[in-house]
Design a protein around this motif. Sequence first.
Motif, PDB file in Angstrom:
ATOM      1  N   VAL A 110       0.851  -1.190   0.000  1.00 50.92           N
ATOM      2  CA  VAL A 110       0.000   0.000   0.000  1.00 50.92           C
ATOM      3  C   VAL A 110       0.885   1.237   0.000  1.00 50.92           C
ATOM      4  O   VAL A 110       2.029   1.201   0.476  1.00 50.92           O
ATOM      5  CB  VAL A 110      -0.935   0.000   1.244  1.00 50.92           C
ATOM      6  N   ARG A 111       0.379   2.322  -0.550  1.00 52.36           N
ATOM      7  CA  ARG A 111       1.054   3.612  -0.522  1.00 52.36           C
ATOM      8  C   ARG A 111       0.358   4.515   0.494  1.00 52.36           C
ATOM      9  O   ARG A 111      -0.832   4.336   0.782  1.00 52.36           O
ATOM     10  CB  ARG A 111       1.018   4.277  -1.903  1.00 52.36           C
ATOM     11  N   LEU A 112       1.097   5.489   0.994  1.00 46.55           N
ATOM     12  CA  LEU A 112       0.517   6.395   1.977  1.00 46.55           C
ATOM     13  C   LEU A 112      -0.691   7.125   1.401  1.00 46.55           C
ATOM     14  O   LEU A 112      -1.692   7.341   2.097  1.00 46.55           O
ATOM     15  CB  LEU A 112       1.574   7.393   2.457  1.00 46.55           C
ATOM     16  N   ASP A 113      -0.628   7.494   0.113  1.00 49.69           N
ATOM     17  CA  ASP A 113      -1.751   8.197  -0.511  1.00 49.69           C
ATOM     18  C   ASP A 113      -3.024   7.360  -0.484  1.00 49.69           C
ATOM     19  O   ASP A 113      -4.134   7.911  -0.453  1.00 49.69           O
ATOM     20  CB  ASP A 113      -1.428   8.566  -1.961  1.00 49.69           C
ATOM     21  N   ASP A 114      -2.877   6.038  -0.472  1.00 46.24           N
ATOM     22  CA  ASP A 114      -4.052   5.165  -0.411  1.00 46.24           C
ATOM     23  C   ASP A 114      -4.735   5.219   0.945  1.00 46.24           C
ATOM     24  O   ASP A 114      -5.892   4.793   1.083  1.00 46.24           O
ATOM     25  CB  ASP A 114      -3.656   3.708  -0.709  1.00 46.24           C
ATOM     26  N   LEU A 115      -4.011   5.718   1.957  1.00 46.57           N
ATOM     27  CA  LEU A 115      -4.546   5.755   3.318  1.00 46.57           C
ATOM     28  C   LEU A 115      -5.094   7.124   3.700  1.00 46.57           C
ATOM     29  O   LEU A 115      -5.619   7.297   4.801  1.00 46.57           O
ATOM     30  CB  LEU A 115      -3.451   5.367   4.319  1.00 46.57           C
ATOM     31  N   GLU A 116      -4.958   8.102   2.804  1.00 48.47           N
ATOM     32  CA  GLU A 116      -5.458   9.437   3.120  1.00 48.47           C
ATOM     33  C   GLU A 116      -6.946   9.364   3.448  1.00 48.47           C
ATOM     34  O   GLU A 116      -7.724   8.716   2.770  1.00 48.47           O
ATOM     35  CB  GLU A 116      -5.235  10.392   1.941  1.00 48.47           C
ATOM     36  N   GLY A 117      -7.340  10.041   4.519  1.00 45.21           N
ATOM     37  CA  GLY A 117      -8.726   9.991   4.965  1.00 45.21           C
ATOM     38  C   GLY A 117      -8.987   8.869   5.944  1.00 45.21           C
ATOM     39  O   GLY A 117     -10.058   8.801   6.544  1.00 45.21           O
ATOM     40  N   ALA A 118      -8.008   7.945   6.090  1.00 47.44           N
ATOM     41  CA  ALA A 118      -8.176   6.827   7.026  1.00 47.44           C
ATOM     42  C   ALA A 118      -7.138   6.875   8.141  1.00 47.44           C
ATOM     43  O   ALA A 118      -6.978   5.908   8.874  1.00 47.44           O
ATOM     44  CB  ALA A 118      -8.065   5.507   6.270  1.00 47.44           C
ATOM     45  N   LEU A 119      -6.420   8.002   8.272  1.00 52.45           N
ATOM     46  CA  LEU A 119      -5.366   8.119   9.280  1.00 52.45           C
ATOM     47  C   LEU A 119      -5.948   8.582  10.606  1.00 52.45           C
ATOM     48  O   LEU A 119      -5.686   9.683  11.108  1.00 52.45           O
ATOM     49  CB  LEU A 119      -4.286   9.089   8.795  1.00 52.45           C
ATOM     50  N   CYS A 120      -6.766   7.728  11.183  1.00 49.46           N
ATOM     51  CA  CYS A 120      -7.364   7.963  12.486  1.00 49.46           C
ATOM     52  C   CYS A 120      -7.766   6.612  13.054  1.00 49.46           C
ATOM     53  O   CYS A 120      -7.912   5.642  12.312  1.00 49.46           O
ATOM     54  CB  CYS A 120      -8.582   8.895  12.375  1.00 49.46           C
ATOM     55  N   PRO A 121      -7.903   6.522  14.358  1.00 44.24           N
ATOM     56  CA  PRO A 121      -8.307   5.239  14.934  1.00 44.24           C
ATOM     57  C   PRO A 121      -9.797   4.975  14.689  1.00 44.24           C
ATOM     58  O   PRO A 121     -10.579   5.933  14.663  1.00 44.24           O
ATOM     59  CB  PRO A 121      -8.022   5.425  16.426  1.00 44.24           C
ATOM     60  N   PRO A 122     -10.167   3.696  14.498  1.00 43.18           N
ATOM     61  CA  PRO A 122      -9.316   2.511  14.427  1.00 43.18           C
ATOM     62  C   PRO A 122      -8.557   2.467  13.109  1.00 43.18           C
ATOM     63  O   PRO A 122      -9.136   2.590  12.032  1.00 43.18           O
ATOM     64  CB  PRO A 122     -10.313   1.347  14.539  1.00 43.18           C
ATOM     65  N   PHE A 123      -7.223   2.285  13.173  1.00 42.53           N
ATOM     66  CA  PHE A 123      -6.362   2.372  12.004  1.00 42.53           C
ATOM     67  C   PHE A 123      -6.554   1.148  11.109  1.00 42.53           C
ATOM     68  O   PHE A 123      -6.692   0.028  11.593  1.00 42.53           O
ATOM     69  CB  PHE A 123      -4.900   2.460  12.451  1.00 42.53           C
ATOM     70  N   PRO A 124      -6.571   1.347   9.764  1.00 44.12           N
ATOM     71  CA  PRO A 124      -6.777   0.213   8.848  1.00 44.12           C
ATOM     72  C   PRO A 124      -5.758  -0.905   9.074  1.00 44.12           C
ATOM     73  O   PRO A 124      -4.564  -0.647   9.222  1.00 44.12           O
ATOM     74  CB  PRO A 124      -6.600   0.839   7.459  1.00 44.12           C
ATOM     75  N   CYS A 125      -6.249  -2.141   9.119  1.00 42.99           N
ATOM     76  CA  CYS A 125      -5.397  -3.338   9.232  1.00 42.99           C
ATOM     77  C   CYS A 125      -4.418  -3.250  10.398  1.00 42.99           C
ATOM     78  O   CYS A 125      -3.284  -3.735  10.316  1.00 42.99           O
ATOM     79  CB  CYS A 125      -4.633  -3.573   7.927  1.00 42.99           C
ATOM     80  N   HIS A 126      -4.851  -2.662  11.509  1.00 46.06           N
ATOM     81  CA  HIS A 126      -3.906  -2.421  12.599  1.00 46.06           C
ATOM     82  C   HIS A 126      -3.310  -3.707  13.162  1.00 46.06           C
ATOM     83  O   HIS A 126      -2.151  -3.710  13.583  1.00 46.06           O
ATOM     84  CB  HIS A 126      -4.548  -1.594  13.713  1.00 46.06           C
ATOM     85  N   GLU A 127      -4.060  -4.791  13.155  1.00 46.22           N
ATOM     86  CA  GLU A 127      -3.502  -6.030  13.702  1.00 46.22           C
ATOM     87  C   GLU A 127      -2.329  -6.539  12.870  1.00 46.22           C
ATOM     88  O   GLU A 127      -1.432  -7.201  13.389  1.00 46.22           O
ATOM     89  CB  GLU A 127      -4.580  -7.104  13.817  1.00 46.22           C
ATOM     90  N   GLU A 128      -2.310  -6.232  11.577  1.00 48.23           N
ATOM     91  CA  GLU A 128      -1.197  -6.640  10.719  1.00 48.23           C
ATOM     92  C   GLU A 128       0.017  -5.732  10.900  1.00 48.23           C
ATOM     93  O   GLU A 128       1.131  -6.096  10.508  1.00 48.23           O
ATOM     94  CB  GLU A 128      -1.630  -6.619   9.248  1.00 48.23           C
ATOM     95  N   LEU A 129      -0.203  -4.560  11.476  1.00 51.14           N
ATOM     96  CA  LEU A 129       0.873  -3.593  11.650  1.00 51.14           C
ATOM     97  C   LEU A 129       1.489  -3.640  13.050  1.00 51.14           C
ATOM     98  O   LEU A 129       2.405  -2.886  13.355  1.00 51.14           O
ATOM     99  CB  LEU A 129       0.349  -2.174  11.375  1.00 51.14           C
ATOM    100  N   LEU A 130       0.970  -4.535  13.891  1.00 57.06           N
ATOM    101  CA  LEU A 130       1.463  -4.710  15.247  1.00 57.06           C
ATOM    102  C   LEU A 130       1.993  -6.128  15.420  1.00 57.06           C
ATOM    103  O   LEU A 130       1.390  -7.080  14.923  1.00 57.06           O
ATOM    104  CB  LEU A 130       0.337  -4.464  16.258  1.00 57.06           C
ATOM    105  N   CYS A 131       3.098  -6.284  16.121  1.00 54.19           N
ATOM    106  CA  CYS A 131       3.631  -7.627  16.391  1.00 54.19           C
ATOM    107  C   CYS A 131       2.611  -8.461  17.167  1.00 54.19           C
ATOM    108  O   CYS A 131       1.976  -7.952  18.093  1.00 54.19           O
ATOM    109  CB  CYS A 131       4.898  -7.539  17.246  1.00 54.19           C
ATOM    110  N   PRO A 132       2.463  -9.732  16.820  1.00 48.71           N
ATOM    111  CA  PRO A 132       1.597 -10.600  17.627  1.00 48.71           C
ATOM    112  C   PRO A 132       2.212 -10.847  18.999  1.00 48.71           C
ATOM    113  O   PRO A 132       3.430 -10.965  19.133  1.00 48.71           O
ATOM    114  CB  PRO A 132       1.524 -11.892  16.803  1.00 48.71           C
ATOM    115  N   LEU A 133       1.365 -10.914  20.015  1.00 45.94           N
ATOM    116  CA  LEU A 133       1.841 -11.150  21.372  1.00 45.94           C
ATOM    117  C   LEU A 133       2.281 -12.596  21.558  1.00 45.94           C
ATOM    118  O   LEU A 133       1.757 -13.501  20.908  1.00 45.94           O
ATOM    119  CB  LEU A 133       0.735 -10.825  22.388  1.00 45.94           C
ATOM    120  N   GLN A 134       3.238 -12.809  22.448  1.00 44.80           N
ATOM    121  CA  GLN A 134       3.752 -14.144  22.731  1.00 44.80           C
ATOM    122  C   GLN A 134       3.327 -14.586  24.128  1.00 44.80           C
ATOM    123  O   GLN A 134       3.331 -13.790  25.066  1.00 44.80           O
ATOM    124  CB  GLN A 134       5.288 -14.141  22.645  1.00 44.80           C
TER     125      GLN A 134
END
Length: 459
Positions: A110-134
């Motif tokens: 994805v490009r940053l321009d594709d996320l314009e208008g969505a840069l607020c919580p809940p953030f798109p695909c946030h679980e994929e952008l965070l490390c899974p817990l162990q």
Amino acid sequence: MESSSPVFAVRRGELELVAPAEPTPRELKPLSDVDDQEGLRFYSSGIHVYRSSNGAKDGEDPATVIRDALAKALVFYYTLAGRLREGAGRKLAVECTAEGAVFAEADADVRLDDLEGALCPPFPCHEELLCPLQQGSTGSYIVDCPLLYIQVTRLKCGGFIFGLRINHTIADAPGVMQFLKALGELARGAAAPSVRPVWARDLLTARSPPCITHDHPEYEFSTEEIAKDKLTSVLPKDMVRRPIFFGPKEISALRNHLPAHLRMSSSRFELITAAIWRSRTAALAYGPEDEVRVQFIVNARGRKRSQAPLPPGFYGNAFAFTVASSAAAKLCEQPLGYALELVKKAKAKATDEFMQSAVDYLVSNGRPHFAVAKTYIVSDVTRAGFEDVDFGLGEGVYGGPAKGGEGEILGVANYITRAKNGKGEEGIFVAVCLPSYAMERFQMEIDTLTHEPVFDPYV
């Protein structure tokens, strides 16, 4: 169900442990009696988004720069490289083992321009952008587990996303911001953080013997209250998330629903909290006599204290919850000023002695979880400065909560955060999560309050 937002693929590499770059002390450091309460035994999360830059570090891999800076930062914040242990009375302490923090690098389609208008919580695909817990050896995600997880995700346009998970028992929002500022300074080439971390958790401990001088409804609830709560039986698939935006126009409209003595004496946080509490209560259709509550955080930093003041560099949890309550019917039938007055009185109640009494209550009652039944919990992070974290790798375009509120799947808790809407207007976002049947009623209530009143309700 998520609100409409871009969907993209993320390819994450192997998780690795990043240890301190130099030898660090081996010791056991007890948490404070604020830190280790039941309600903070989870991981808070944040997302920081950066545009590609032609700066001094142009062409450098952000994952490599931040990984190296993390190893240096853990020399100063060596507790974050340790593991939690639980002792007698459920008391938590950090064993400083230098095992390290979890780090991952990733690439997103994805490009940053594709996320314009969505840069607020809940953030798109946030679980994929965070490390899974162990999980730890006992199956817990808290005890014997890493305290810090960082993922750096490169974007197709050259920008990147920094995702963070941190155990809430170790730091609150100002404490996390202090660590992130240090990480940014080291990434930009500093030899040491400008503010050195200070442990000092003994300053937020119960008195001996404990002396409870105030009522603490923030920790008191019954099984009957839980059974009556409108969210107890709602399945996650039946919940809807929606970001609610409050710009200057909306704030002005809220003020115009108030009597003159409240219009200019009330903060944006107080206004928004009162409006959402009232609208949420109406949307969930509680019984007329049901007691509903709003619960929010009051920071202990910078306050006069009967004990020693918290020193600069303190990064632990330094806050108390305070509560306002009302019968549901009265809250919904009265003008907005009624809810606002309750919020302001609750906020004023949080004195130094109230906060110390809360610590004593926690220890005397087994470190209980804060109440959630028929309760709306809100935390203001608009002044935390998350959007100002600078790694020297590009312009920051968003910094703040990833999900909009921890525990939000139950519709209970929200962050109030700064962000821009799809039109580029700066304002305040609250990512509300409610059952699908209640969301439209909630939106209608909020729309009514954020439009100019057609009559003066106080005439």
